[in-house]
Design a protein around this motif. Structure first.
Motif, PDB file in Angstrom:
ATOM      1  N   ASP C 386     -23.194  38.932  75.677  1.00  0.00           N
ATOM      2  CA  ASP C 386     -23.872  38.976  76.808  1.00  0.00           C
ATOM      3  C   ASP C 386     -23.954  37.490  77.538  1.00  0.00           C
ATOM      4  O   ASP C 386     -23.510  37.270  78.557  1.00  0.00           O
ATOM      5  CB  ASP C 386     -25.211  39.557  76.806  1.00  0.00           C
ATOM      6  CG  ASP C 386     -25.055  40.859  77.429  1.00  0.00           C
ATOM      7  OD1 ASP C 386     -24.472  41.138  78.254  1.00  0.00           O
ATOM      8  OD2 ASP C 386     -26.284  41.691  76.745  1.00  0.00           O
ATOM      9  N   GLU C 387     -24.274  36.689  76.594  1.00  0.00           N
ATOM     10  CA  GLU C 387     -24.496  35.228  76.887  1.00  0.00           C
ATOM     11  C   GLU C 387     -23.396  34.618  77.473  1.00  0.00           C
ATOM     12  O   GLU C 387     -23.242  33.861  78.300  1.00  0.00           O
ATOM     13  CB  GLU C 387     -24.997  34.700  75.679  1.00  0.00           C
ATOM     14  CG  GLU C 387     -25.691  33.170  75.768  1.00  0.00           C
ATOM     15  CD  GLU C 387     -27.143  33.306  76.261  1.00  0.00           C
ATOM     16  OE1 GLU C 387     -27.696  34.257  76.443  1.00  0.00           O
ATOM     17  OE2 GLU C 387     -27.387  31.970  76.711  1.00  0.00           O
ATOM     18  N   VAL C 389     -20.430  35.970  78.419  1.00  0.00           N
ATOM     19  CA  VAL C 389     -20.010  36.388  79.949  1.00  0.00           C
ATOM     20  C   VAL C 389     -20.706  35.913  80.864  1.00  0.00           C
ATOM     21  O   VAL C 389     -20.192  35.417  82.188  1.00  0.00           O
ATOM     22  CB  VAL C 389     -19.976  38.038  79.552  1.00  0.00           C
ATOM     23  CG1 VAL C 389     -19.645  38.562  81.113  1.00  0.00           C
ATOM     24  CG2 VAL C 389     -18.874  38.622  78.696  1.00  0.00           C
ATOM     25  N   ALA C 390     -22.223  35.915  80.596  1.00  0.00           N
ATOM     26  CA  ALA C 390     -22.931  35.403  81.830  1.00  0.00           C
ATOM     27  C   ALA C 390     -22.647  33.967  81.980  1.00  0.00           C
ATOM     28  O   ALA C 390     -22.526  33.349  83.226  1.00  0.00           O
ATOM     29  CB  ALA C 390     -24.413  35.455  81.488  1.00  0.00           C
ATOM     30  N   ARG C 391     -22.378  33.258  81.047  1.00  0.00           N
ATOM     31  CA  ARG C 391     -22.152  31.576  81.372  1.00  0.00           C
ATOM     32  C   ARG C 391     -20.750  31.494  82.003  1.00  0.00           C
ATOM     33  O   ARG C 391     -20.817  30.572  82.921  1.00  0.00           O
ATOM     34  CB  ARG C 391     -22.346  31.009  80.134  1.00  0.00           C
ATOM     35  CG  ARG C 391     -23.676  30.945  79.468  1.00  0.00           C
ATOM     36  CD  ARG C 391     -23.980  29.577  78.712  1.00  0.00           C
ATOM     37  NE  ARG C 391     -25.354  29.681  78.214  1.00  0.00           N
ATOM     38  CZ  ARG C 391     -26.529  29.331  79.191  1.00  0.00           C
ATOM     39  NH1 ARG C 391     -26.084  28.413  80.255  1.00  0.00           N
ATOM     40  NH2 ARG C 391     -27.809  29.721  78.939  1.00  0.00           N
ATOM     41  N   LYS C 393     -19.161  33.444  83.887  1.00  0.00           N
ATOM     42  CA  LYS C 393     -19.587  33.874  85.162  1.00  0.00           C
ATOM     43  C   LYS C 393     -20.225  32.864  86.137  1.00  0.00           C
ATOM     44  O   LYS C 393     -19.690  32.412  87.060  1.00  0.00           O
ATOM     45  CB  LYS C 393     -20.290  35.335  85.379  1.00  0.00           C
ATOM     46  CG  LYS C 393     -20.480  35.675  86.599  1.00  0.00           C
ATOM     47  CD  LYS C 393     -19.554  36.166  87.467  1.00  0.00           C
ATOM     48  CE  LYS C 393     -19.805  36.677  88.917  1.00  0.00           C
ATOM     49  NZ  LYS C 393     -18.674  36.974  89.524  1.00  0.00           N
ATOM     50  N   LEU C 394     -21.187  32.102  85.642  1.00  0.00           N
ATOM     51  CA  LEU C 394     -21.931  31.261  86.475  1.00  0.00           C
ATOM     52  C   LEU C 394     -20.689  29.983  86.560  1.00  0.00           C
ATOM     53  O   LEU C 394     -20.952  29.316  87.409  1.00  0.00           O
ATOM     54  CB  LEU C 394     -23.160  30.759  85.532  1.00  0.00           C
ATOM     55  CG  LEU C 394     -24.324  31.801  85.695  1.00  0.00           C
ATOM     56  CD1 LEU C 394     -25.454  31.302  84.909  1.00  0.00           C
ATOM     57  CD2 LEU C 394     -24.822  31.894  87.170  1.00  0.00           C
ATOM     58  N   VAL C 399     -22.429  27.426  89.272  1.00  0.00           N
ATOM     59  CA  VAL C 399     -23.873  27.257  89.019  1.00  0.00           C
ATOM     60  C   VAL C 399     -24.228  26.988  87.806  1.00  0.00           C
ATOM     61  O   VAL C 399     -23.874  27.732  86.998  1.00  0.00           O
ATOM     62  CB  VAL C 399     -24.589  28.492  89.693  1.00  0.00           C
ATOM     63  CG1 VAL C 399     -25.974  28.737  89.199  1.00  0.00           C
ATOM     64  CG2 VAL C 399     -24.092  28.990  91.178  1.00  0.00           C
ATOM     65  N   GLU C 400     -25.316  26.159  87.704  1.00  0.00           N
ATOM     66  CA  GLU C 400     -25.996  25.822  86.467  1.00  0.00           C
ATOM     67  C   GLU C 400     -27.492  26.420  86.635  1.00  0.00           C
ATOM     68  O   GLU C 400     -28.078  26.229  87.129  1.00  0.00           O
ATOM     69  CB  GLU C 400     -25.842  24.226  86.418  1.00  0.00           C
ATOM     70  CG  GLU C 400     -25.898  23.689  85.030  1.00  0.00           C
ATOM     71  CD  GLU C 400     -26.187  22.267  84.922  1.00  0.00           C
ATOM     72  OE1 GLU C 400     -26.726  21.636  83.995  1.00  0.00           O
ATOM     73  OE2 GLU C 400     -26.004  21.629  85.985  1.00  0.00           O
ATOM     74  N   PRO C 401     -27.598  27.038  85.369  1.00  0.00           N
ATOM     75  CA  PRO C 401     -29.051  27.500  85.203  1.00  0.00           C
ATOM     76  C   PRO C 401     -30.041  26.691  84.817  1.00  0.00           C
ATOM     77  O   PRO C 401     -29.643  25.459  84.252  1.00  0.00           O
ATOM     78  CB  PRO C 401     -28.797  28.640  84.125  1.00  0.00           C
ATOM     79  CG  PRO C 401     -27.637  28.108  83.241  1.00  0.00           C
ATOM     80  CD  PRO C 401     -26.731  27.704  84.409  1.00  0.00           C
TER      81      PRO C 401
END
Lengths: 416, 416, 416, 416
Positions: C386-387, C389-391, C393-394, C399-401
């Protein structure tokens, strides 16, 4: 004839100054217009009378007109909307004020008459309160007026009737109908502030509630839009069939008000008419229904009928009157049926009134310079005023509109 | 002179009938008007020419006019919007048709000229295609025309220019400007169907994307509203500063199109102008940008400039042309820059066209009865037509508008 | 045992390639994962079987697994969702395919059994179609499976029941329950594509219509959100009282389905259950009601009951079956009650499936590397997947969280 | 040991009673639970201590517990949220109160300690204020406690850390994590009231403004939803990459807070963390930026850093502190960085707290009856409590959830 100001308490001035300063920070358009236009001396020494809700935004307009050299007299357009601290600050800034919060009807009337008696040259009116009183009660003062401008839909409707009767001897600008006024003030300003006021005053949860909006003019559209934004299910009642279908296409439920009375949790009026909610509606409403008015006057509910029906009346919470009906149902009227956003909160958002009063300032300036060459009677605000206000607003936002090329302009004119 | 229909394939009629029947089920207003008004015989034997997008909704209007006794001839207003199956069905229902899908420019022109040559008495026009051709190329046919009505903003702009030049010898009703037309068709209808068409044709996810809407007239408002509804972040570009501030107050981001070109994922035009997206925009766009047009003509993008800039051009997906630029960026143009909702989908929703064609049917009926007593030139649709369409629509919805009391009507007229 | 592909027509490959290429352009996350992870050789020579809707997005996943060296066999999970052109392209790219559009039930069953008979090591399943058939009909093939992953809520529910019975001898990853899958695919993906499909297939106007959403799980939430976005008035029916109150707080109307049946214009199901709309609903529905299913199977409407009630059945428009009831009311069922977004349109948006299939690709990769050390039975997708894939995608969004400081992390752990 | 109440002014009781009565009218769920459950005598004579924001909704819970026979002691959980009138009314209704509005830190601490010293049996805690003080400072009092329940996310995080350290000798119910609590209170309640409070306190126009929401947990989602509803353009900053992509899919703009600092007009925090806006953000903010906190404590802004940077600090308007920076920019902090909805307004909507306190009342009731048989430490609220609250809420709304048939239940359990 020149009278002293009448206010509640001069000691409240510091709080009033603070409120006006807050407005000044958020009113860049009006400030720019004061700098670029009002400073040309054309208002110097001119007697200006204003009757608008007397809170900090109006005050800022009065201050800028005063700083431009005008002799400014103000009174409130609504008994509950006058803020005493703001009045005190205005007096310190050189504006003559006839206004106190929650006056008796006689006092209220007296303030308006005193304002008229300054023999104003330029009138910034709201609901035609000053102009109609001059025509009816002091016709001899009409000759000193060079022109007026009108703030509200209600006032424009009245002035149109007066114009048709031929009783307006000077030009009156329909400031309300300027695009930069009604498209923002009447629509977004009233809705934004009225819905927020209902939430704040009731501490209730709007989401999931059925909010019945009476009237789908500019005011009604704004009310519906922000009620929807807060999660309410919106029901619209309206006499114009075309507007009713527009409301339907927006996704609102539309129905006759007699049915709406049965399903509504909150009722908000914005019609400019009288008795749009009356006995036959009160009879059908659910226990706990909330009634708020965002129209011009406190006539939109038939409060006389409600009082007659009720077995008791008490203050349920600040700004909320509870009427208990014989069958035990309780109806809650906000702000005694007066404008909920201004009698029970601080009125329209500052940035909205920045646009409205930019229009008004330019109307006053226009009248000071051109009234002599204008025809008497109600007339539209010159297009240049709308255009100028809009361009300054975009400047403050740092946004540049599209610029049409010669080819594009030519294309729009061609048909071959 | 009377010619046979020209269509692609008569065998497609069954599918066309099915589509028309689907429309009939969802067009109660038009049906009611046919029953209550068109049936009075005033259209019997009248020659009516229509040039509107030739799909099932238009077809249903043509069928009802035919059933009312008119001699109806139709041609398409756009090369890609004609549906051959619908044309085949129309011929079987007694309508003369000059239209095929995707004709050559010469064929397309020929269809329009053939339509004119039927010497129509009543013209239902779209973009002033028929009227302008008569004026320019066949002035001798103008005398048989008793009146026309115009469907589009673009057409009304053209006709106004023609009127100012004094070349309109008969009355032309600005059907587009009827409230029951443009408030629904131009606003909701175009936006609803264009955004859905973009989603369907691209199979992309609109939520979170930046959708740039060029133009914030009625069409632009609808595009913005539905793009927002699908979760997009909307950017608006527009030359009128007042409209731009309205867009801002709606919560859309506003900026100049040169900046928007850099941030947009999808661009949708609805200006009625030409070259609103040109080389200087294409240079700035991101790889993969989508371009769709919801305005009248395929002029809104400067496709000639794009073709000149591109190193290759290919069909990336049905209805999507990919242009590759020298730096490797790919721009995707939908429906060759033609109306995305009608060249790449089934056009406006049925219920919307039910209102529009109800207006058009009543305009034709009005011209048949009153053209002789009307002044020549462009003029508004009579208020009664708007009113009647709205009331019938509310009837079909089972909704009753508010009814003003005598007291309320009096109040609105009084100023004392 | 190794069999040849079964497809409809190899000549359709070019269109299939074009569709897959379009997906490739809009699937940066999956591409990045192929480059960074799948390329490590761990899938080389592994037999992978996939049963998912066979259109271009699935195809792209299959192609990437093939390019990573796997022997990939695919079949469709739904008779109507298979696109023959995509199948033809897949065969040209080295993937074995057993699928044709709209097969007979026997053919469909045969495709699935042939897929099983390839003795897959890794199974990417949808609705547990492959795994349940192995367990029931070919237990001897279970031993070659190292692990599986499951795409859908429906499949996870089935597999949980199987797990409780102890019939799963290998690890099964609940890919559906990964946050990067169900929070996007089930919620936004299904709603976005189903509502757009309803609009495109009916050509009707959703604004102002009452759309009844059956079920307020992830799928129902997305359906409600996009129906609302298109201007519909949304009604929600749901057995879980907490979810029903959530729907109410969102501003949707909530009611029992028997009442909803009377007021709805459009009904969309997304419950994963069967017969959520049955005879007692059909009896109450309005003439012209539209029924669309966005759940897993075509069981959500009781079509058998509807057919029994109906006096006639006909195709009213492509993908729309009209059932006429004895009293003349006509009910319109879209896509024969199958998934409206995939049987009557191109399925979920590409960017959404980019996330879903990124999860699936990493699940396959994880099973290839770690299945031996995993316990048998249903289990969650590892958090790192999950992590990651999300990173990624960002990253593609630039985009940086937020990054928590040491002080902030410490604060969150402290209680003193 | 038993001490007298400490309040500001007993004479304020009438206003307090009125506010509590208003709550009672709008809290049907809590009332029903008092009637059906609390009345069984199990709370008779039990010592209950509550530390929650002391306004009318909390007061109503305290009153109902008192009426059920408990000995109730209350203190405030936040120095600015205590309303003196409500405290006065509580004392008249038999509740012991230790609370005044805006006490010194020492007074505030003293109130909490006095509350502990009543040796409560049941603790209704907020932010673990009471429980942590007992553990740290008065361990000898722990033995009289039979159980506690916790109201907030922040408290649950703390209690989890305490539980891991093994310092909780009695059961603690995570009331916050009940679905009927956090899904409504944290999400809708905080957002609805915080956004309305920002509008009311600033008198500014939210539409078109960029509102930066820090944190996209339940609180952040609600803030974003209602800011969007009021027409703002929402920007979300968040450390969890999955949540950030969810925000993007909702149509919000997502970015790192250092970039957001440059574009934001209004900043609202809801993270539960500290210093999420600090010096590096203040340096980048625009003149006039508004900062409001909707998280638990006043730690979310680094106010110490802001004070150090500022050249002056003044009250710009009630509840608004203006900090002027050396370069002339002014930052406006609402409510001194404390909860904007409760320190500068009346807190969550009544109907929301009706649900929350229904959960809390049932937790207290559950602990009174079952604590002896529960394990010590943090644990979830029993499902029946959620279920009961939800069902009573639906009853008050007159809504019946779907009822699954036997066939449907069987289907959901089957996999064959």
């Amino acid at each position: 004839m020149i009278r002293e100001s009448i206010i509640k308490d001069a000691a409240l001035a510091p709080e009033g100054h603070r409120k006006i300063e807050w407005v000044a920070q958020h009113a860049p358009v009006l400030r720019a217009i004061a700098e670029r236009r009002l400073s040309d001396g054309s208002l110097r020494g001119r007697r200006v009378a204003m009757t608008i809700h007397l809170e900090a935004k109006t005050a800022y307009l009065a201050v800028l007109l005063r700083e431009a050299g005008a002799e400014v007299t103000v009174s409130g357009s609504n008994p509950l909307s006058t803020q005493d601290a703001v009045c005190a600050a205005l007096v310190e800034r050189g504006v003559r004020v006839f206004a106190t919060h929650d006056p008796t009807p006689e006092e209220f009337e007296g303030y308006l008459m005193r304002t008229i008696e300054t023999a104003p040259e330029i009138v910034i009116d709201d609901g035609a309160e000053l102009v109609s009183r001059m025509v009816l009660h002091r016709p001899e003062l009409l000759q000193s007026v060079v022109g007026a401008s009108e703030e509200t839909t209600t006032g424009v409707i009245k002035l149109r009737a007066m114009d048709e009767e031929g009783v307006l001897p000077f030009p009156v600008l329909a400031a309300n109908d300027a695009r930069m006024k009604h498209l923002f003030d009447n629509r977004y300003g009233t809705g934004h502030s009225s819905i927020a006021s209902i939430v704040s005053n009731t501490n209730l949860f709007l989401s999931g509630k059925v909010v019945v909006v009476m009237g789908f003019g500019w005011v009604g559209r704004g009310l519906a839009r922000y009620a929807d934004g807060m999660g309410a299910r919106v029901v619209v009642c309206e006499p114009d069939p075309v507007k009713l279908i527009e409301a339907h296409a927006e996704g609102y439920e539309v129905m006759n008000s007699l049915r709406a009375a049965e399903v509504g949790d909150v009722f908000v009026t914005g019609t400019g008419n009288l008795k749009v909610l009356g006995a036959e509606h009160f009879e059908r409403m659910k226990d706990g229904a909330i009634l708020a008015n965002a129209g011009h006057y406190d006539h939109e509910f038939d409060l006389a009928a409600l009082r007659e029906m009720a077995v008791s009346e008490r203050e349920a919470r600040a700004n909320i009157t509870e009427y208990e009906l014989p069958d035990g149902r309780r109806l809650h009227v906000l702000a005694q049926g007066r404008l909920v956003n201004i009698a029970a909160a601080d009125g329209h958002p500052v940035e909205i009134m920045d646009l409205t009063f930019a229009v008004q300032a330019l109307c006053a300036h226009h009248l000071a310079n051109h009234a002599a060459s204008m025809r008497p009677g109600l007339q539209p605000v010159p297009r240049e005023i709308d255009e100028l206000v809009a361009r300054i607003k975009l400047d403050t936002m740092g946004v540049e509109p599209e610029r049409l090329t010669e080819e594009q302009l030519r294309y729009l004119r061609s048909w071959r």
